[in-house]
Design a protein around this motif. Structure first.
Motif, mmCIF file in Angstrom:
data_model
loop_
_atom_site.group_PDB
_atom_site.id
_atom_site.type_symbol
_atom_site.label_atom_id
_atom_site.label_comp_id
_atom_site.label_asym_id
_atom_site.label_seq_id
_atom_site.Cartn_x
_atom_site.Cartn_y
_atom_site.Cartn_z
ATOM 1 N N VAL A 1 10.094 -12.825 50.016
ATOM 2 C CA VAL A 1 9.718 -12.128 51.243
ATOM 3 C C VAL A 1 8.702 -12.985 52.002
ATOM 4 C CG1 VAL A 1 10.192 -9.835 50.312
ATOM 5 C CG2 VAL A 1 7.905 -10.847 50.049
ATOM 6 N N ARG A 2 8.674 -12.794 53.326
ATOM 7 C CA ARG A 2 7.759 -13.546 54.182
ATOM 8 C C ARG A 2 6.527 -12.737 54.565
ATOM 9 N NH1 ARG A 2 7.946 -19.004 54.273
ATOM 10 N NH2 ARG A 2 10.057 -19.776 54.595
ATOM 11 N N GLU A 3 6.622 -11.416 54.412
ATOM 12 C CA GLU A 3 5.485 -10.586 54.793
ATOM 13 C C GLU A 3 5.574 -9.237 54.101
ATOM 14 O OE1 GLU A 3 6.626 -8.394 58.852
ATOM 15 O OE2 GLU A 3 6.638 -10.610 59.038
ATOM 16 N N THR A 4 4.446 -8.526 54.059
ATOM 17 C CA THR A 4 4.383 -7.151 53.565
ATOM 18 C C THR A 4 3.421 -6.382 54.449
ATOM 19 O OG1 THR A 4 2.559 -7.596 52.043
ATOM 20 C CG2 THR A 4 4.804 -7.911 51.183
ATOM 21 N N PRO A 5 3.470 -5.042 54.433
ATOM 22 C CA PRO A 5 2.513 -4.258 55.224
ATOM 23 C C PRO A 5 1.077 -4.539 54.762
ATOM 24 C CG PRO A 5 4.353 -2.893 54.545
ATOM 25 C CD PRO A 5 4.490 -4.179 53.800
ATOM 26 N N ARG A 6 0.167 -4.456 55.702
ATOM 27 C CA ARG A 6 -1.230 -4.749 55.381
ATOM 28 C C ARG A 6 -1.800 -3.760 54.381
ATOM 29 N NH1 ARG A 6 -6.241 -5.832 59.627
ATOM 30 N NH2 ARG A 6 -7.908 -5.740 58.069
ATOM 31 N N GLU A 7 -1.346 -2.466 54.437
ATOM 32 C CA GLU A 7 -1.961 -1.467 53.572
ATOM 33 C C GLU A 7 -1.672 -1.688 52.094
ATOM 34 O OE1 GLU A 7 1.748 0.535 55.474
ATOM 35 O OE2 GLU A 7 0.065 -0.730 56.124
ATOM 36 N N VAL A 8 -0.663 -2.505 51.768
ATOM 37 C CA VAL A 8 -0.387 -2.767 50.357
ATOM 38 C C VAL A 8 -0.881 -4.153 49.944
ATOM 39 C CG1 VAL A 8 1.628 -1.239 50.404
ATOM 40 C CG2 VAL A 8 1.937 -3.692 50.794
ATOM 41 N N SER A 9 -1.588 -4.834 50.857
ATOM 42 C CA SER A 9 -1.992 -6.224 50.613
ATOM 43 C C SER A 9 -3.182 -6.314 49.653
ATOM 44 C CB SER A 9 -2.358 -6.889 51.941
ATOM 45 O OG SER A 9 -2.947 -8.143 51.721
ATOM 46 N N PHE A 10 -3.005 -7.083 48.580
ATOM 47 C CA PHE A 10 -4.119 -7.447 47.713
ATOM 48 C C PHE A 10 -5.061 -8.405 48.453
ATOM 49 C CE2 PHE A 10 -1.444 -5.523 44.713
ATOM 50 C CZ PHE A 10 -2.002 -5.474 43.454
ATOM 51 N N CYS A 11 -4.456 -9.309 49.251
ATOM 52 C CA CYS A 11 -5.271 -10.357 49.909
ATOM 53 C C CYS A 11 -6.224 -9.766 50.942
ATOM 54 C CB CYS A 11 -4.363 -11.390 50.558
ATOM 55 S SG CYS A 11 -3.413 -12.380 49.374
ATOM 56 N N ALA A 12 -5.885 -8.575 51.521
ATOM 57 C CA ALA A 12 -6.789 -7.939 52.477
ATOM 58 C C ALA A 12 -8.105 -7.573 51.805
ATOM 59 C CB ALA A 12 -6.123 -6.701 53.070
ATOM 60 N N HIS A 13 -8.044 -7.296 50.492
ATOM 61 C CA HIS A 13 -9.261 -7.044 49.728
ATOM 62 C C HIS A 13 -9.929 -8.367 49.350
ATOM 63 C CE1 HIS A 13 -8.540 -2.691 49.095
ATOM 64 N NE2 HIS A 13 -7.255 -3.044 49.163
ATOM 65 N N ALA A 14 -9.108 -9.328 48.894
ATOM 66 C CA ALA A 14 -9.663 -10.590 48.379
ATOM 67 C C ALA A 14 -10.401 -11.377 49.453
ATOM 68 C CB ALA A 14 -8.538 -11.438 47.779
ATOM 69 N N MET A 15 -9.915 -11.314 50.700
ATOM 70 C CA MET A 15 -10.540 -12.149 51.734
ATOM 71 C C MET A 15 -11.954 -11.689 52.067
ATOM 72 S SD MET A 15 -8.705 -11.010 55.287
ATOM 73 C CE MET A 15 -8.995 -9.404 56.043
ATOM 74 N N ARG A 16 -12.297 -10.432 51.714
ATOM 75 C CA ARG A 16 -13.627 -9.915 52.008
ATOM 76 C C ARG A 16 -14.630 -10.237 50.903
ATOM 77 N NH1 ARG A 16 -13.882 -8.518 57.363
ATOM 78 N NH2 ARG A 16 -12.076 -7.266 57.977
ATOM 79 N N GLU A 17 -14.141 -10.765 49.795
ATOM 80 C CA GLU A 17 -15.028 -11.051 48.669
ATOM 81 C C GLU A 17 -15.752 -12.392 48.873
ATOM 82 O OE1 GLU A 17 -15.679 -9.017 46.199
ATOM 83 O OE2 GLU A 17 -14.290 -7.512 47.006
ATOM 84 N N PRO A 18 -16.950 -12.516 48.304
ATOM 85 C CA PRO A 18 -17.703 -13.769 48.438
ATOM 86 C C PRO A 18 -17.127 -14.894 47.596
ATOM 87 C CG PRO A 18 -18.903 -12.237 47.049
ATOM 88 C CD PRO A 18 -17.722 -11.484 47.572
ATOM 89 N N GLN A 19 -16.310 -14.587 46.598
ATOM 90 C CA GLN A 19 -15.690 -15.602 45.760
ATOM 91 C C GLN A 19 -14.365 -15.055 45.227
ATOM 92 O OE1 GLN A 19 -18.616 -16.418 42.767
ATOM 93 N NE2 GLN A 19 -18.649 -14.331 41.960
ATOM 94 N N LEU A 20 -13.815 -15.706 44.231
ATOM 95 C CA LEU A 20 -12.513 -15.328 43.714
ATOM 96 C C LEU A 20 -12.490 -13.846 43.296
ATOM 97 C CD1 LEU A 20 -9.686 -16.530 42.757
ATOM 98 C CD2 LEU A 20 -10.728 -16.562 40.477
ATOM 99 N N MET A 21 -11.464 -13.115 43.801
ATOM 100 C CA MET A 21 -11.250 -11.737 43.361
ATOM 101 C C MET A 21 -10.145 -11.752 42.301
ATOM 102 S SD MET A 21 -10.001 -8.325 45.447
ATOM 103 C CE MET A 21 -8.244 -8.489 45.121
#
Length: 515
Positions: A79-99
């Motif tokens: 797949v090329r994309e998924t909805p934002r509400e199911v995104s793990f990366c939407a959480h990870a990008m807000r972290e100060p380091q590796l999530m």
């Protein structure tokens, strides 16, 4: 192990506050134009290495947009994309380091996530934030496994993902810088084209082979279209223009030619076309830039001026003939003045020859010092039978203006006349040499007579050097030479009598005789 010192290259980049304005973040993300980097080879290589480094089947570079997360490069997902509400990366990008999510099915945040309960059945997730230099989160570099990993990643793997995430951001930053540069260049080109279109002259450019690839609006206005430029050149001028252009292409020399070009009104107008080569640091031609300026009005004015000049020259020539005729009539009426009349007639004829040289009736204007002297010395030039040149001119050449022709003619007519009466040209074996030497800002003309009649005794020669010819006060001829040389030619002259004959050393200023 998490508290161990991290190498400088692998330290996490600054991150934004979790409450960073999302509109500003989305605007920042849009500025990278990431779609152009889809499946970029360098990014594909990074995710491939991340998967091998961590021993997982799935690795992705994900960017979080308003309603979706988009996978720019990846391994293990179809797949090329998924909805934002199911995104793990939407959480990870807000972290100060590796999530790190070691067992997604047991994590309250993700246990009911469709990506966990269904394909691709995520159990383990690790995401390194992708953050801009100013701290704006864009997405994450993530690795995924289908089985939980209770032990998590080791320090080396964490460090590796941090380094790879920085490589991703460096690549994106370089891409955006290129986009900005391209847009800036395009904007500058638009400005230059607008400026060129405002110019009254035709502006054009070509590649090194001479193929025109740009012209401004003025060319279209002039001939009616961008095509057929070569055919618009007047048939009588095409060969000359083409030869000049081919010479410039072959040598890199500046192209400059006057020619006629068909105007949109159907007539032909004169243009001055000029082009120069732009070169690289090694001297190779990169492009040609040229202009063509409408000089039709100036050209026609010049033609009218030349026509007037030829008419004036013809009338002046007639005036010389009339004056010479009047002097001859007076000489016959007053025999006692015959000698003066003869000298005056010869002077007028010399001036006439000089005028005819620089303003020839029915021909182009000429103007060279040696050419003028050749005309002036023609009556004295050869011995009987024409076997030997009597006045030998050697040395440098110089261009002269019409205004300098009269004083030069007066000076050398006077010297030649005196040589014919009293000096080297008065005897069969005598001759004169005139050497012209370039002295920078001046010309030195050394007149030297050879083989003439004996002049004076040694005592008289010494006296004549300071008092004048034959020890007499300077006469009219000497005053005429003095006035011409010092007054009109910006120079000086020295006359001396040597046992071999008269020597006259003249100096004239180049600026005084130049066209």
């Amino acid at each position: 192990m998490l508290n161990q010192a991290t190498p400088e290259a692998a330290r996490p980049v600054p991150v934004a506050s979790p409450h960073a304005d999302d509109e500003a973040r989305l605007a920042e993300l849009a500025s990278y134009e990431i779609e152009a980097l889809r499946d970029d080879p360098e990014l594909v290589a990074i995710v491939g290495f991340a998967a091998r480094l961590c021993g997982v089947p799935v690795a992705q570079i994900s960017f979080v947009e308003r309603d979706r997360q988009r996978f720019l490069a990846g391994l293990g997902l179809n797949v090329r994309e998924t909805p934002r509400e199911v995104s793990f990366c939407a959480h990870a990008m807000r972290e100060p380091q590796l999530m790190e999510v070691r067992d997604a099915a047991a994590d309250p945040r993700f246990a009911d996530n469709p990506l966990v309960t269904g394909p691709p059945h995520i159990r383990y997730y690790a995401g390194q934030p992708l953050v801009t230099p100013d701290g704006t989160p864009l997405g994450a570099l993530c690795v995924i496994d289908h089985a939980p990993r209770p032990e998590g990643l080791g320090a080396l793997h964490r460090e590796g993902l941090a380094v790879l995430a920085q490589a991703v951001m460096r690549h994106l930053t370089a891409h955006r810088a290129t986009l900005i540069a391209v847009r800036d260049i395009a904007q500058r080109e638009d400005q230059l084209h607008t400026l060129a279109d405002c110019m009254p002259a035709i502006v054009w450019s070509s590649d090194p082979t001479g193929r025109m690839d740009y012209c401004n609006k003025r060319l279209v206005d002039f001939i009616g279209s961008e095509d057929g430029t070569a055919s618009a050149v007047h048939p009588e001028d095409r060969n000359r223009c083409d030869q000049a252009w081919q010479h410039s292409l072959a040598t890199g020399e500046t192209y400059e030619v006057e020619h006629r070009m068909r105007h949109v009104d159907g007539g032909y107008r004169w243009l001055l076309s000029r082009a120069i080569a732009m070169r690289d640091s090694e001297g190779h031609i990169l492009r040609w830039f040229g202009t063509a300026v409408d000089i039709d009005d100036v050209h026609r004015l010049s033609e009218a001026r030349d026509l007037l000049g030829r008419e004036l020259a013809h009338r002046i020539k007639n005036i010389f003939a009339v004056v010479i005729g009047l002097v001859s009539l007076e000489a016959r009426r007053l025999p006692e003045h015959r000698e003066f009349a003869a000298a005056l007639t010869e002077t007028l004829r010399a001036l006439g020859r000089a005028h005819e040289f620089v303003r020839p009736v029915g021909g182009d204007t000429r103007g060279s010092l040696k050419g003028l002297l050749e005309v002036l010395f023609a009556p004295y030039g050869a011995s009987e039978g024409g076997a030997r040149v009597r006045v030998r001119v050697t040395g440098a050449e110089a261009a002269i203006s019409p205004r300098a022709a009269t004083p030069l003619a007066l000076v050398f007519h006077e010297l030649a006349t005196n040589a014919a009466k009293y000096g080297a040209l008065s005897v069969a074996k005598g001759y004169v040499t005139l050497d012209i030497a370039d002295r920078g800002d001046t010309l030195q003309l050394l007149w030297r007579e050879h083989g003439g009649p004996p002049l004076l005794s040694d005592t008289a020669i010494a006296a004549a050097t300071t008092t004048g010819a034959a020890g007499e006060d300077p006469g009219f001829g000497s005053r005429l030479v003095e006035m011409s040389v010092t007054g009109q030619l910006g120079g000086a002259w020295v006359r001396r009598f040597e046992p071999t004959g008269l020597v006259v050393d003249l100096t004239v200023a180049k600026h005084a005789i130049a066209p």
